[in-house]
Design an enzyme around this catalytic site. Structure first.
Site, PDB file in Angstrom:
ATOM      1  N   TYR A   1     -12.183  -2.555  -2.800  1.00  0.00           N
ATOM      2  CA  TYR A   1     -12.670  -2.561  -1.415  1.00  0.00           C
ATOM      3  C   TYR A   1     -14.202  -2.504  -1.343  1.00  0.00           C
ATOM      4  O   TYR A   1     -14.762  -2.122  -0.318  1.00  0.00           O
ATOM      5  CB  TYR A   1     -12.046  -1.401  -0.631  1.00  0.00           C
ATOM      6  CG  TYR A   1     -10.612  -1.674  -0.202  1.00  0.00           C
ATOM      7  CD1 TYR A   1     -10.300  -2.776   0.591  1.00  0.00           C
ATOM      8  CD2 TYR A   1      -9.578  -0.825  -0.582  1.00  0.00           C
ATOM      9  CE1 TYR A   1      -8.992  -3.034   0.982  1.00  0.00           C
ATOM     10  CE2 TYR A   1      -8.259  -1.083  -0.182  1.00  0.00           C
ATOM     11  CZ  TYR A   1      -7.987  -2.185   0.600  1.00  0.00           C
ATOM     12  OH  TYR A   1      -6.693  -2.437   0.999  1.00  0.00           O
TER      13      TYR A   1
ATOM     14  N   HIS B   1      -1.731  -5.446   1.469  1.00  0.00           N
ATOM     15  CA  HIS B   1      -2.983  -6.185   1.266  1.00  0.00           C
ATOM     16  C   HIS B   1      -2.674  -7.595   0.784  1.00  0.00           C
ATOM     17  O   HIS B   1      -1.758  -7.794  -0.001  1.00  0.00           O
ATOM     18  CB  HIS B   1      -3.851  -5.496   0.201  1.00  0.00           C
ATOM     19  CG  HIS B   1      -4.971  -6.368  -0.274  1.00  0.00           C
ATOM     20  ND1 HIS B   1      -6.177  -6.453   0.387  1.00  0.00           N
ATOM     21  CD2 HIS B   1      -5.059  -7.239  -1.316  1.00  0.00           C
ATOM     22  CE1 HIS B   1      -6.954  -7.333  -0.236  1.00  0.00           C
ATOM     23  NE2 HIS B   1      -6.300  -7.822  -1.283  1.00  0.00           N
TER      24      HIS B   1
ATOM     25  N   GLU C   1      -9.582 -10.781  -7.450  1.00  0.00           N
ATOM     26  CA  GLU C   1      -8.681  -9.631  -7.338  1.00  0.00           C
ATOM     27  C   GLU C   1      -7.604  -9.652  -8.421  1.00  0.00           C
ATOM     28  O   GLU C   1      -7.263  -8.606  -8.980  1.00  0.00           O
ATOM     29  CB  GLU C   1      -8.066  -9.601  -5.938  1.00  0.00           C
ATOM     30  CG  GLU C   1      -9.110  -9.251  -4.876  1.00  0.00           C
ATOM     31  CD  GLU C   1      -8.586  -9.264  -3.438  1.00  0.00           C
ATOM     32  OE1 GLU C   1      -9.330  -8.822  -2.551  1.00  0.00           O
ATOM     33  OE2 GLU C   1      -7.444  -9.714  -3.204  1.00  0.00           O
TER      34      GLU C   1
ATOM     35  N   ASN D   1      -1.691  -0.126   7.428  1.00  0.00           N
ATOM     36  CA  ASN D   1      -1.201  -1.485   7.704  1.00  0.00           C
ATOM     37  C   ASN D   1      -0.389  -2.090   6.557  1.00  0.00           C
ATOM     38  O   ASN D   1      -0.248  -3.300   6.439  1.00  0.00           O
ATOM     39  CB  ASN D   1      -2.334  -2.390   8.192  1.00  0.00           C
ATOM     40  CG  ASN D   1      -3.400  -2.612   7.138  1.00  0.00           C
ATOM     41  OD1 ASN D   1      -3.275  -2.124   6.012  1.00  0.00           O
ATOM     42  ND2 ASN D   1      -4.428  -3.366   7.482  1.00  0.00           N
TER      43      ASN D   1
ATOM     44  N   LYS E   1       0.831  -1.202   0.000  1.00  0.00           N
ATOM     45  CA  LYS E   1       0.000   0.000   0.000  1.00  0.00           C
ATOM     46  C   LYS E   1       0.875   1.266   0.000  1.00  0.00           C
ATOM     47  O   LYS E   1       2.101   1.180   0.208  1.00  0.00           O
ATOM     48  CB  LYS E   1      -0.913  -0.032   1.225  1.00  0.00           C
ATOM     49  CG  LYS E   1      -1.914  -1.199   1.219  1.00  0.00           C
ATOM     50  CD  LYS E   1      -2.765  -1.209   2.481  1.00  0.00           C
ATOM     51  CE  LYS E   1      -3.742  -2.368   2.490  1.00  0.00           C
ATOM     52  NZ  LYS E   1      -4.601  -2.366   3.709  1.00  0.00           N
TER      53      LYS E   1
HETATM   54  P1  IDP Z   1      -7.492  -7.181   5.785  1.00  0.00           P
HETATM   55  O1  IDP Z   1      -6.713  -6.193   4.954  1.00  0.00           O
HETATM   56  O2  IDP Z   1      -6.639  -7.744   6.889  1.00  0.00           O
HETATM   57  O3  IDP Z   1      -8.164  -8.239   4.958  1.00  0.00           O
HETATM   58  P2  IDP Z   1     -10.151  -5.997   6.155  1.00  0.00           P
HETATM   59  O4  IDP Z   1     -10.983  -6.154   7.380  1.00  0.00           O
HETATM   60  O5  IDP Z   1     -10.574  -6.720   4.924  1.00  0.00           O
HETATM   61  O6  IDP Z   1      -8.635  -6.360   6.550  1.00  0.00           O
HETATM   62  O7  IDP Z   1     -10.070  -4.434   5.847  1.00  0.00           O
HETATM   63  C1  IDP Z   1      -9.524  -3.992   4.622  1.00  0.00           C
HETATM   64  C2  IDP Z   1      -8.639  -2.799   4.897  1.00  0.00           C
HETATM   65  O8  IDP Z   1      -9.440  -1.724   5.364  1.00  0.00           O
HETATM   66  C3  IDP Z   1      -7.589  -3.008   5.994  1.00  0.00           C
HETATM   67  O9  IDP Z   1      -6.426  -3.663   5.545  1.00  0.00           O
HETATM   68  C4  IDP Z   1      -7.315  -1.566   6.387  1.00  0.00           C
HETATM   69  O10 IDP Z   1      -6.456  -0.936   5.420  1.00  0.00           O
HETATM   70  C5  IDP Z   1      -8.700  -0.937   6.268  1.00  0.00           C
HETATM   71  N1  IDP Z   1      -9.398  -0.941   7.556  1.00  0.00           N
HETATM   72  C6  IDP Z   1     -10.067  -1.962   8.135  1.00  0.00           C
HETATM   73  N2  IDP Z   1     -10.583  -1.607   9.319  1.00  0.00           N
HETATM   74  C7  IDP Z   1     -10.259  -0.305   9.486  1.00  0.00           C
HETATM   75  C8  IDP Z   1     -10.512   0.661  10.524  1.00  0.00           C
HETATM   76  O11 IDP Z   1     -11.160   0.389  11.534  1.00  0.00           O
HETATM   77  N3  IDP Z   1      -9.992   1.905  10.318  1.00  0.00           N
HETATM   78  C9  IDP Z   1      -9.293   2.251   9.227  1.00  0.00           C
HETATM   79  N4  IDP Z   1      -9.023   1.384   8.232  1.00  0.00           N
HETATM   80  C10 IDP Z   1      -9.498   0.117   8.365  1.00  0.00           C
HETATM   81 MG    MG Z   2      -9.804  -8.191   3.697  1.00  0.00          MG
END
Ligand code: IDP
Ligand code: MG
Length: 149
Positions: free
Chosen positions: A49, A115, A126, A112, A9
């Site tokens: 997303y 992805h 994807e 984070n 990212k």
């Molecule tokens: P993942 O990336 O571990 O699969 P997901 O729950 O699918 O996690 O969420 C997708 C992305 O959305 C996360 O990697 C993060 O970048 C963002 N995200 C998820 N929850 C939050 C939040 O509470 N605040 C801000 N960004 C979030």
């Molecule tokens: Mg996810």
């Protein structure tokens, strides 16, 4: 063979972590079959997303993912989808285990770093969203017999 979609990212790119992250997948023994350094359009971000469209963080997530380049990749190998998720670590870097990419390099759920597809079917969707057929290489590393029994 199984394939997964991985994206470094904008925060991972800005922080100079491209080499470190690619290295983790390479040294694990997975095979890189597609890679591009690109800006993400709003349209692609919203599609990628889409499952989170109704979540409160969605607008910020789309802003973030379109704010600087990403490195989109396809990695191949036995069990690569689930294994890549383990290498990546939990969604929140604060609770992600040390030794994982998020656990080693992040502190905030909205930053984070990386992805990874969450299931084989998601990976197929994807990969088709991010790459055209001609952008993926079908090749076999000569080192393969030293990685697979
Ligand atoms: P993942 O990336 O571990 O699969 P997901 O729950 O699918 O996690 O969420 C997708 C992305 O959305 C996360 O990697 C993060 O970048 C963002 N995200 C998820 N929850 C939050 C939040 O509470 N605040 C801000 N960004 C979030
Ligand atoms: Mg996810």
């Amino acid at each position: 063979m199984e394939r997964t979609f991985i994206a470094i990212k904008p925060d991972g790119v800005q922080r100079g972590l491209i080499g470190e992250i690619v290295s983790r997948f390479e040294t694990k023994g997975f095979t890189l079959v597609g890679m591009k350094f690109m800006m993400v359009t709003r349209e692609l971000a919203e599609e990628h997303y889409g499952v989170h469209r109704e979540r409160p963080f969605f607008p910020g997530l789309v802003e973030f993912i379109t704010s600087a380049p990403v490195v989109a990749m396809v990695w191949e190998g036995d069990g690569v989808v689930a294994s890549a998720r383990k290498l990546i670590g939990a969604t929140n870097p604060l609770t992600a285990e040390p030794g994982t990419i998020r656990g080693d390099f992040g502190v905030s759920i909205g930053r984070n770093i990386i992805h990874g597809s969450d299931a084989i079917e998601t990976a197929q969707t994807e990969i088709a969203l991010w790459f055209k057929d001609g952008e993926l290489a079908n090749w076999e590393p000569t080192i393969k017999p030293w990685i697979y029994e």
